[in-house]
Design an enzyme around this catalytic site. Structure first.
Site: not given
Ligand code: NI
Length: 177
Positions: A100, A142-143, A146
């Site tokens: 990341c 993953h995004e 966030h």
């Molecule tokens: Ni990330």
């Protein structure tokens, strides 16, 4: 248009839940996305979410093109995804290494759904809907994490599988999201 500073893990803004975008095709939204594109390109990232540059909106970009430096990386079409929603297509999960941009120089083994459908909007408010698997599905998860205030170490099952790139993968380049 600018390359922005990336917030690093420890900054409380990374743990906030981002707000949905309510106005599409505005100069402000296009400017944010341009900043994100320049920032991701400058750092050679595979993905970036708005909260990583301190903007608490549900906007993510991602994409991986064939790159001889990362011969094993699957291609992912370049996508701007706004207000994303993820629906797993089955319960199958797999663990793979992730990095990341907010946690530079480190990698962790993260479980993710293998097959999912995602929905969201492009910058003009047009619906995006795709069913994907593998690395594409991983990057989207993953995004989307966030914008929900979740960083990948929070999902690692065994913290022994979290460490520094040069120790885990000596001599290898690692891409970050
Ligand atoms: Ni990330």
């Amino acid at each position: 248009m600018a390359v922005k500073a990336i917030l690093k893990m420890g900054d409380p803004r990374l743990f906030e839940i981002s707000k949905p975008v309510t106005a599409f095709d505005t100069p402000q939204l296009h400017e944010l996305i341009e900043d994100m594109q320049h920032t991701m390109a400058a750092l050679n990232g595979a993905g970036l979410a708005a909260p990583q540059i301190g903007i608490g909106l549900q906007v993510a970009i991602f994409g991986v093109t064939r790159n001889p430096r990362y011969p094993d990386a699957e291609e992912v079409p370049y996508t701007v995804l706004i207000n994303p929603k993820i629906t797993p297509l089955d319960q199958e999960m797999e663990e793979e290494w992730e990095g990341c941009l907010s946690i530079p120089g480190m990698r962790g083994l993260v479980p993710r759904y293998k097959h999912l459908r995602y929905q969201g909007y492009d910058p003009y408010g047009k619906v995006i809907e795709r069913s994907v698997g593998g690395f594409h599905a991983r990057v989207v998860q993953h995004e989307c994490d966030h914008v929900q205030g979740i960083l990948y170490p929070m999902r690692i099952r065994d913290m022994r599988n979290f460490g520094f790139n040069e120790v885990l993968f000596p001599g290898q380049l690692a891409q970050e999201e």
